[in-house]
Design a protein around this motif. Sequence first.
Motif, mmCIF file in Angstrom:
data_model
loop_
_atom_site.group_PDB
_atom_site.id
_atom_site.type_symbol
_atom_site.label_atom_id
_atom_site.label_comp_id
_atom_site.label_asym_id
_atom_site.label_seq_id
_atom_site.Cartn_x
_atom_site.Cartn_y
_atom_site.Cartn_z
ATOM 1 N N LYS A 91 0.816 -1.223 0.000
ATOM 2 C CA LYS A 91 0.000 0.000 0.000
ATOM 3 C C LYS A 91 0.847 1.271 0.000
ATOM 4 N N ALA A 92 1.986 1.231 0.659
ATOM 5 C CA ALA A 92 2.846 2.419 0.729
ATOM 6 C C ALA A 92 3.389 2.808 -0.639
ATOM 7 N N ILE A 93 3.393 1.878 -1.577
ATOM 8 C CA ILE A 93 3.816 2.198 -2.942
ATOM 9 C C ILE A 93 2.608 2.278 -3.879
ATOM 10 N N SER A 94 1.646 1.361 -3.749
ATOM 11 C CA SER A 94 0.529 1.353 -4.695
ATOM 12 C C SER A 94 -0.391 2.561 -4.539
ATOM 13 N N SER A 95 -0.654 3.001 -3.326
ATOM 14 C CA SER A 95 -1.568 4.145 -3.135
ATOM 15 C C SER A 95 -1.040 5.416 -3.792
ATOM 16 N N PRO A 96 0.195 5.840 -3.498
ATOM 17 C CA PRO A 96 0.692 7.033 -4.183
ATOM 18 C C PRO A 96 0.877 6.808 -5.688
ATOM 19 N N SER A 97 1.123 5.567 -6.099
ATOM 20 C CA SER A 97 1.258 5.273 -7.525
ATOM 21 C C SER A 97 -0.044 5.505 -8.265
ATOM 22 N N LEU A 98 -1.144 5.101 -7.663
ATOM 23 C CA LEU A 98 -2.454 5.302 -8.292
ATOM 24 C C LEU A 98 -2.769 6.783 -8.438
ATOM 25 N N ILE A 99 -2.444 7.553 -7.427
ATOM 26 C CA ILE A 99 -2.670 9.003 -7.489
ATOM 27 C C ILE A 99 -1.805 9.614 -8.594
ATOM 28 N N ALA A 100 -0.541 9.229 -8.643
ATOM 29 C CA ALA A 100 0.373 9.748 -9.667
ATOM 30 C C ALA A 100 -0.078 9.321 -11.062
ATOM 31 N N ALA A 101 -0.538 8.092 -11.196
ATOM 32 C CA ALA A 101 -1.003 7.593 -12.498
ATOM 33 C C ALA A 101 -2.191 8.409 -12.997
ATOM 34 N N ASP A 102 -3.086 8.740 -12.094
ATOM 35 C CA ASP A 102 -4.238 9.558 -12.473
ATOM 36 C C ASP A 102 -3.808 10.985 -12.804
ATOM 37 N N ARG A 103 -3.021 11.549 -11.961
ATOM 38 C CA ARG A 103 -2.592 12.942 -12.113
ATOM 39 C C ARG A 103 -1.781 13.169 -13.393
ATOM 40 N N HIS A 104 -0.955 12.187 -13.766
ATOM 41 C CA HIS A 104 -0.053 12.373 -14.896
ATOM 42 C C HIS A 104 -0.432 11.517 -16.108
ATOM 43 N N LYS A 105 -1.633 11.006 -16.094
ATOM 44 C CA LYS A 105 -2.234 10.329 -17.252
ATOM 45 C C LYS A 105 -1.456 9.108 -17.741
ATOM 46 N N ALA A 106 -1.248 8.169 -16.842
ATOM 47 C CA ALA A 106 -0.661 6.887 -17.249
ATOM 48 C C ALA A 106 -1.600 6.216 -18.248
ATOM 49 N N ASP A 107 -1.065 5.328 -19.053
ATOM 50 C CA ASP A 107 -1.854 4.665 -20.089
ATOM 51 C C ASP A 107 -2.522 3.384 -19.600
ATOM 52 N N HIS A 108 -1.900 2.726 -18.634
ATOM 53 C CA HIS A 108 -2.429 1.452 -18.132
ATOM 54 C C HIS A 108 -2.163 1.341 -16.633
ATOM 55 N N ILE A 109 -3.093 0.712 -15.944
ATOM 56 C CA ILE A 109 -2.860 0.266 -14.566
ATOM 57 C C ILE A 109 -3.285 -1.195 -14.536
ATOM 58 N N PHE A 110 -2.302 -2.070 -14.422
ATOM 59 C CA PHE A 110 -2.563 -3.504 -14.437
ATOM 60 C C PHE A 110 -2.688 -4.046 -13.011
ATOM 61 N N TYR A 111 -3.569 -5.031 -12.895
ATOM 62 C CA TYR A 111 -3.732 -5.744 -11.625
ATOM 63 C C TYR A 111 -4.177 -7.159 -11.958
ATOM 64 N N LEU A 112 -3.460 -8.147 -11.442
ATOM 65 C CA LEU A 112 -3.831 -9.550 -11.638
ATOM 66 C C LEU A 112 -4.539 -10.036 -10.382
ATOM 67 N N TYR A 113 -5.841 -10.268 -10.519
ATOM 68 C CA TYR A 113 -6.646 -10.771 -9.404
ATOM 69 C C TYR A 113 -6.713 -12.290 -9.506
ATOM 70 N N ILE A 114 -6.370 -12.962 -8.415
ATOM 71 C CA ILE A 114 -6.452 -14.418 -8.348
ATOM 72 C C ILE A 114 -7.486 -14.760 -7.276
ATOM 73 N N GLU A 115 -8.536 -15.453 -7.678
ATOM 74 C CA GLU A 115 -9.665 -15.751 -6.784
ATOM 75 C C GLU A 115 -9.251 -16.518 -5.532
ATOM 76 N N ASP A 116 -8.377 -17.491 -5.704
ATOM 77 C CA ASP A 116 -7.935 -18.324 -4.588
ATOM 78 C C ASP A 116 -6.409 -18.290 -4.576
ATOM 79 N N THR A 117 -5.835 -17.709 -3.542
ATOM 80 C CA THR A 117 -4.387 -17.523 -3.505
ATOM 81 C C THR A 117 -3.623 -18.729 -2.941
#
Length: 143
Positions: A91-117
């Motif tokens: 979270k200490a990296i992903s939260s500010p990354s999401l804000i920066a991605a929105d603010r500076h118009k990143a092209d993609h935000i990838f996330y791999l969701y696995i139902e059962d880890t």
Amino acid sequence: MINSLWASVREQDYIPDKVYICSTKKNMKGAQRNEQRILTLLEGRDKKPSIIIVEFPENDFIATGKKISDIIKKEKKAKNKVALDITSARKAISSPSLIAADRHKADHIFYLYIEDTTNADRPYLMIPLIIQHSNDFLQGGNE
């Protein structure tokens, strides 16, 4: 990290020319191991990306956000597409990354969701694909 990149390559047809590995100091050895894994994965797709490991402070959201913003701005200024993968980020990296991605118009935000880890530590193709969901939040979400 490797499985989410593998999914982005396979499912989203996204093959990067440059990869930034963001890591805290205490996870730096893992980041260095992942550097070779990324090279191996992408060389299988006829790419030899440049890989840059960037160290981030453990709990400084502001400094992290600034560093991520600087990277995005630099790459956008060079007319490069920018993708962030937040799957393995703390979270200490992903939260500010999401804000920066929105603010500076990143092209993609990838996330791999696995139902059962239960078996999430296995290589991508050894986890049933039916329980894996590759997402690009900026390009419409699910697969």
